[in-house]
Design an enzyme around this catalytic site. Structure first.
Site, short mmCIF file in Angstrom:
data_model
loop_
_atom_site.label_atom_id
_atom_site.label_comp_id
_atom_site.label_asym_id
_atom_site.label_seq_id
_atom_site.Cartn_x
_atom_site.Cartn_y
_atom_site.Cartn_z
N SER A 42 107.63 -29.04 -5.44
CA SER A 42 107.56 -30.50 -5.43
C SER A 42 107.61 -31.12 -6.83
CB SER A 42 106.29 -30.98 -4.69
OG SER A 42 106.44 -32.34 -4.34
N HIS A 90 109.33 -33.37 -4.51
CA HIS A 90 110.41 -32.58 -3.89
C HIS A 90 111.77 -32.94 -4.49
CE1 HIS A 90 108.13 -30.58 -0.63
NE2 HIS A 90 107.35 -31.65 -0.71
N ASP A 106 106.04 -37.06 0.55
CA ASP A 106 105.02 -36.04 0.82
C ASP A 106 104.73 -35.19 -0.40
OD1 ASP A 106 107.71 -35.11 1.14
OD2 ASP A 106 106.92 -33.20 1.86
N GLU A 107 103.57 -34.59 -0.36
CA GLU A 107 103.16 -33.51 -1.28
C GLU A 107 103.50 -33.79 -2.73
OE1 GLU A 107 103.41 -29.53 1.36
OE2 GLU A 107 105.33 -30.31 0.72
N VAL A 108 103.07 -34.92 -3.20
CA VAL A 108 103.37 -35.25 -4.59
C VAL A 108 102.26 -34.73 -5.48
CG1 VAL A 108 103.75 -37.12 -6.20
CG2 VAL A 108 104.72 -37.23 -3.92
#
Ligand code: TNX
Length: 531
Positions: free
Chosen positions: A310, A282, A345-347
């Site tokens: 991201s 992100h 998050d959400e890497v």
């Protein structure tokens, strides 16, 4: 004494007292009051209190706030600031002088007693409303403040109006309330990165949070589409990274003075600001601001789309460690609260080892600064040193792993807590991937998942992501009344609250939100009175 009384359960339904009843009607809200909810025989259900207090005894008679009422702070405890905050709101709506004075109370006054020796839990309070006066008692300022919030909910909804309401009888029913929160952390997150919201917009939500005893404001300050906090050592973050937002609008950012103003405003209302710098994913806005932060040093463009892309930061680039240290040093210097949220998050496009090494290194920097580190639930994939907090939004297994590692969780499961999701019914605005999230979904769940202990859960948080939310009206609409439901999940006892009971109390909540000028969603789950 307060918690001792909590164990007493009502054996059955008590009839509602007639208006001139003498004698008290006592309801421990831990009793199952459901049979009364629709029949009008539950005196507590008639009180529009959100969140539901732990114990309510309905007395006889009522208190009338008169033109000569005063807010009295007896003794040497300096609770003047709290008294002033509570009085000033009622001055606006009643038009009365309501001076804050020290000394002994007289009949008709509202008295604030800070008794640091009282055996009251943190943030707990007692509230006694009687015909000859009101007494708020707590052992900390937050408790006193919350007693005042409850009092304001016992008065007619117009008490919360910003301008003088005429023709209103400022009466509150006689009650004795003993109250304390279930969880220490009752939070609301606002994503100011996808769309930027100015200081006044955020502070207005802080007022609404505080009215519902929500005590954390989590600011999601950075994301792919924008960097919203001034960092003196890295000015391009805001001049470039803050220059736009989803849809290509002008974006914006908080100067450090702006941020400090939000922090101070929130602190007065017993809301602690929790800053989030979302890394290592992100990070498009940061990487577009400084090529040395972009993977392999290759310059990238700003991003203004709606989808989650991201973009990772260059985790092992030569400038990155210094960047992270500079950013957090500057933010920590203007953040008196004890928390720092590292995102995580959400890497994508990053090996598990690289991800873990990065998160571990940020955590050790933050711990060295004395901060309790928070991260989205994926951080459980790293080897974190307790204490830390994983914010469970997606993967319950991650939440469990975090607990096994000695961490605690904040529960924000998307299906209950993501207030960017569409409601249901005739509301079609919002995201759908975890939805719909109607008010019942926001209300009807327990943050303590199977296999967890109550103490594993620090608390709850509602999240407003703002890819689609681009103005204050939509902020209001998406948060309210779902945030009120979340507030009760975080504050009230699990065995006390029922959806039917909450539905009844939402009628009063709606009237309050109207008085406050909030553009809330009149969900068809409730039979609202005709407008
Ligand atoms: C997931 S929740 C995200 C956000 C999005 C949101 C949209 C989380 C930790 N990441 O980046 O804005 O979904 O609903």
């Amino acid at each position: 004494m307060i918690l001792g009384m909590l164990g007493v359960l009502l054996s059955g339904c008590q009839p509602a007292p007639p208006k001139d009843a003498s004698g008290d009607t006592s309801v421990d809200t831990g009793g199952d009051t459901a049979p009364c909810a629709d029949s009008g025989c539950d005196p507590v259900a008639d009180l529009p209190l959100v969140p539901l207090p732990a114990l309510v005894e309905v007395g006889s008679g009522s208190f009338r706030l008169g033109t000569d009422a005063r807010f009295v702070v007896p003794g040497d405890a300096d609770t003047t600031a709290t008294a002033e905050l509570l009085a000033s709101r009622l001055r606006s709506s009643t038009g009365y002088a309501l001076p804050v004075v020290t000394g002994a109370p007289s009949a008709g006054d509202v008295t604030l007693v800070l008794d640091t020796g009282a055996a009251l839990p943190e943030e707990g309070y007692t509230l006694d409303v009687q015909s000859d006066g009101v007494t708020l008692t707590a052992s900390d300022e937050a408790g006193l403040y919350y007693a005042g919030q409850t009092l304001s909910q016992l008065l007619p909804a117009e008490a919360l109006a910003a301008t003088v309401a005429t023709g209103v009888d400022w009466v509150a029913p006689a009650v004795h309330i003993e109250d304390a929160p279930r969880f220490a952390w009752r939070g609301g997150m606002i994503d100011v990165a996808r769309h930027f919201f100015d200081v006044a917009t955020v502070e207005r939500q802080v007022d609404l949070f505080a009215l519902h005893k929500i005590n954390r404001l989590h600011l999601h300050l950075t994301d792919d589409q924008g960097w919203r906090i001034e960092i003196h050592a890295w000015p391009n973050l805001t001049t470039i990274g803050g220059s736009t937002e989803v849809g290509g609008g002008e974006g914006g950012y908080y100067t450090q003075e702006d941020y400090a103003a939000i922090v101070a405003y929130a602190a007065e209302r017993h809301v602690t600001v929790v800053p989030e710098i979302d890394l290592p994913g992100h990070a498009n806005a940061a990487a577009a601001s400084y090529p040395e932060l972009a993977v392999d040093g290759v310059p990238i463009d700003l991003y203004t789309g709606t989808s989650v892309i991201s973009t990772p930061i260059w985790v092992d680039g030569p400038a990155t460690a210094g960047f992270v240290t500079d950013v957090w040093d500057e933010i920590n210097a203007i953040t008196p609260g004890g928390y720092a949220h590292l995102g995580g998050d959400e890497v994508i496009d990053l090996s598990t080892d690289d991800y873990a090494a990065f998160v571990q290194s940020v955590q050790s920097t933050l711990s060295a600064s004395g901060k309790l580190t928070l991260g989205w639930d994926e951080v459980a994939e790293a080897d974190l040193a307790p204490p830390f907090v994983a914010q469970y939004w997606y993967d319950a297994q991650n939440a469990r792993t975090a607990i096994t590692q000695g961490g605690r969780i904040i529960a924000s499961p998307a299906a209950h807590c993501y207030f960017d999701m569409v409601y249901d019914g005739d509301a079609t605005f919002g995201q759908v991937w975890a939805g719909p999230v109607d008010v019942q979904a926001a209300y009807d769940w327990d943050p303590v998942l199977s296999g967890m202990e109550e103490t594993d859960v620090l608390g709850v948080e509602g999240a407003l992501w703002t890819e689609l939310v681009d103005d204050e009206g939509k902020v209001d609409f998406m948060l309210w009344p779902r945030m009120a439901a979340l507030a009760e999940v975080g504050w009230s006892r699990e065995d006390a609250r029922t959806w039917d009971g909450f539905r009844g109390r939402l009628l009063g909540e709606g009237a309050r939100l109207d008085a406050l000028g909030v553009g809330w969603y009149r969900t068809p789950e409730i039979d609202w009175p005709a407008e």
